[in-house]
Design a protein around this motif. Sequence first.
Motif, PDB file in Angstrom:
ATOM      1  N   ILE A  39       0.870  -1.172   0.000  1.00  0.00           N
ATOM      2  CA  ILE A  39       0.000   0.000   0.000  1.00  0.00           C
ATOM      3  C   ILE A  39       0.907   1.222   0.000  1.00  0.00           C
ATOM      4  CG2 ILE A  39      -1.892   1.207   1.164  1.00  0.00           C
ATOM      5  CD1 ILE A  39      -2.531  -1.486   2.573  1.00  0.00           C
ATOM      6  N   GLU A  40       0.870   1.973  -1.078  1.00  0.00           N
ATOM      7  CA  GLU A  40       1.716   3.159  -1.211  1.00  0.00           C
ATOM      8  C   GLU A  40       1.247   4.253  -0.259  1.00  0.00           C
ATOM      9  OE1 GLU A  40       4.454   3.219  -3.031  1.00  0.00           O
ATOM     10  OE2 GLU A  40       4.101   1.251  -3.910  1.00  0.00           O
ATOM     11  N   ALA A  41       2.113   5.209   0.024  1.00  0.00           N
ATOM     12  CA  ALA A  41       1.770   6.352   0.871  1.00  0.00           C
ATOM     13  C   ALA A  41       0.533   7.041   0.303  1.00  0.00           C
ATOM     14  CB  ALA A  41       2.943   7.324   0.934  1.00  0.00           C
ATOM     15  N   GLY A  42      -0.449   7.303   1.167  1.00  0.00           N
ATOM     16  CA  GLY A  42      -1.669   7.981   0.750  1.00  0.00           C
ATOM     17  C   GLY A  42      -2.662   7.122   0.002  1.00  0.00           C
ATOM     18  N   LYS A  72       2.544   2.588  14.497  1.00  0.00           N
ATOM     19  CA  LYS A  72       3.915   2.293  14.065  1.00  0.00           C
ATOM     20  C   LYS A  72       4.090   2.331  12.548  1.00  0.00           C
ATOM     21  CE  LYS A  72       4.837  -0.569  18.099  1.00  0.00           C
ATOM     22  NZ  LYS A  72       5.033  -1.933  18.599  1.00  0.00           N
ATOM     23  N   ARG A  73       3.016   1.989  11.814  1.00  0.00           N
ATOM     24  CA  ARG A  73       3.160   1.879  10.356  1.00  0.00           C
ATOM     25  C   ARG A  73       2.204   2.772   9.579  1.00  0.00           C
ATOM     26  NH1 ARG A  73       2.814  -4.326   9.357  1.00  0.00           N
ATOM     27  NH2 ARG A  73       2.986  -3.655   7.197  1.00  0.00           N
ATOM     28  N   GLY A  74       1.295   3.454  10.264  1.00  0.00           N
ATOM     29  CA  GLY A  74       0.385   4.383   9.597  1.00  0.00           C
ATOM     30  C   GLY A  74      -0.752   3.732   8.838  1.00  0.00           C
ATOM     31  N   LEU A  75      -1.044   2.457   9.113  1.00  0.00           N
ATOM     32  CA  LEU A  75      -2.109   1.742   8.408  1.00  0.00           C
ATOM     33  C   LEU A  75      -3.348   1.619   9.287  1.00  0.00           C
ATOM     34  CD1 LEU A  75       0.029  -1.131   6.849  1.00  0.00           C
ATOM     35  CD2 LEU A  75      -0.845   0.907   5.686  1.00  0.00           C
ATOM     36  N   ALA A  76      -4.477   2.133   8.775  1.00  0.00           N
ATOM     37  CA  ALA A  76      -5.728   2.108   9.530  1.00  0.00           C
ATOM     38  C   ALA A  76      -6.896   2.085   8.548  1.00  0.00           C
ATOM     39  CB  ALA A  76      -5.818   3.334  10.429  1.00  0.00           C
ATOM     40  N   PRO A  77      -8.058   1.615   9.007  1.00  0.00           N
ATOM     41  CA  PRO A  77      -9.223   1.625   8.113  1.00  0.00           C
ATOM     42  C   PRO A  77      -9.486   3.033   7.571  1.00  0.00           C
ATOM     43  CG  PRO A  77      -9.691   0.296  10.041  1.00  0.00           C
ATOM     44  CD  PRO A  77      -8.377   0.994  10.296  1.00  0.00           C
ATOM     45  N   ALA A  78      -9.729   3.114   6.265  1.00  0.00           N
ATOM     46  CA  ALA A  78      -9.947   4.399   5.603  1.00  0.00           C
ATOM     47  C   ALA A  78     -11.194   5.100   6.122  1.00  0.00           C
ATOM     48  CB  ALA A  78     -10.054   4.188   4.091  1.00  0.00           C
ATOM     49  N   HIS A  99      -1.522   6.100   5.942  1.00  0.00           N
ATOM     50  CA  HIS A  99      -1.371   7.501   6.346  1.00  0.00           C
ATOM     51  C   HIS A  99       0.090   7.917   6.430  1.00  0.00           C
ATOM     52  CE1 HIS A  99      -5.623   8.073   7.451  1.00  0.00           C
ATOM     53  NE2 HIS A  99      -5.571   6.809   7.830  1.00  0.00           N
ATOM     54  N   SER A 100       1.001   6.987   6.249  1.00  0.00           N
ATOM     55  CA  SER A 100       2.427   7.305   6.381  1.00  0.00           C
ATOM     56  C   SER A 100       2.958   7.908   5.083  1.00  0.00           C
ATOM     57  CB  SER A 100       3.232   6.048   6.738  1.00  0.00           C
ATOM     58  OG  SER A 100       3.442   5.250   5.597  1.00  0.00           O
ATOM     59  N   ASN A 101       4.245   8.235   5.079  1.00  0.00           N
ATOM     60  CA  ASN A 101       4.876   8.814   3.888  1.00  0.00           C
ATOM     61  C   ASN A 101       5.743   7.806   3.136  1.00  0.00           C
ATOM     62  OD1 ASN A 101       6.991   8.609   5.640  1.00  0.00           O
ATOM     63  ND2 ASN A 101       7.426  10.803   5.768  1.00  0.00           N
ATOM     64  N   LYS A 102       5.538   6.502   3.446  1.00  0.00           N
ATOM     65  CA  LYS A 102       6.284   5.470   2.721  1.00  0.00           C
ATOM     66  C   LYS A 102       5.386   4.256   2.502  1.00  0.00           C
ATOM     67  CE  LYS A 102       8.227   3.257   6.776  1.00  0.00           C
ATOM     68  NZ  LYS A 102       9.212   2.302   7.170  1.00  0.00           N
ATOM     69  N   ALA A 103       5.732   3.470   1.513  1.00  0.00           N
ATOM     70  CA  ALA A 103       4.960   2.266   1.200  1.00  0.00           C
ATOM     71  C   ALA A 103       5.037   1.273   2.364  1.00  0.00           C
ATOM     72  CB  ALA A 103       5.487   1.623  -0.084  1.00  0.00           C
TER      73      ALA A 103
END
Length: 146
Positions: A39-42, A72-78, A99-103
């Motif tokens: 999952i890419e950033a954004g 820790k990784r910025g992944l959450a339900p949209a 939600h992070s700035n990296k894949a």
Amino acid sequence: MAVNVNVKKLKENATIPTYGTEYAAGADLYACIEEAVTIEAGETKFIGTGIAMEIPEGYAGLIYARSGLSCKRGLAPANKVGVVDADYRGELTVALHNHSNKAETIEPNERIAQVVITPFLSANFNQVDELSDTVRGVGGFGSTGK
């Protein structure tokens, strides 16, 4: 207090939800994917769990982020919190947003979210001409102080 929830595996490699500890409110949901998904950033990707649930009448399944995955990784339900109604019988799928700035990569059978089974009240919405007065009144965001 426990309630019985029937779970059907839609795919052979699906994992039934599990609780991490005895007093955990949320049961972990697992990615039912054949290969890793990046999952890419954004970006948002739909990750299936390979399961369907029969949630009892008067209850709902609320799908929340796992704290470690989101912090820790910025992944959450949209959609922040997914709502699974008692009459839904399809696959539980998580719209996972990065939600992070990296894949970030989700591996097969990785824990991707948690589901909380909770009772709810249905409301009878009555249209009226006036509402009762309160001290707060119409004060909105931030009106009760810092």
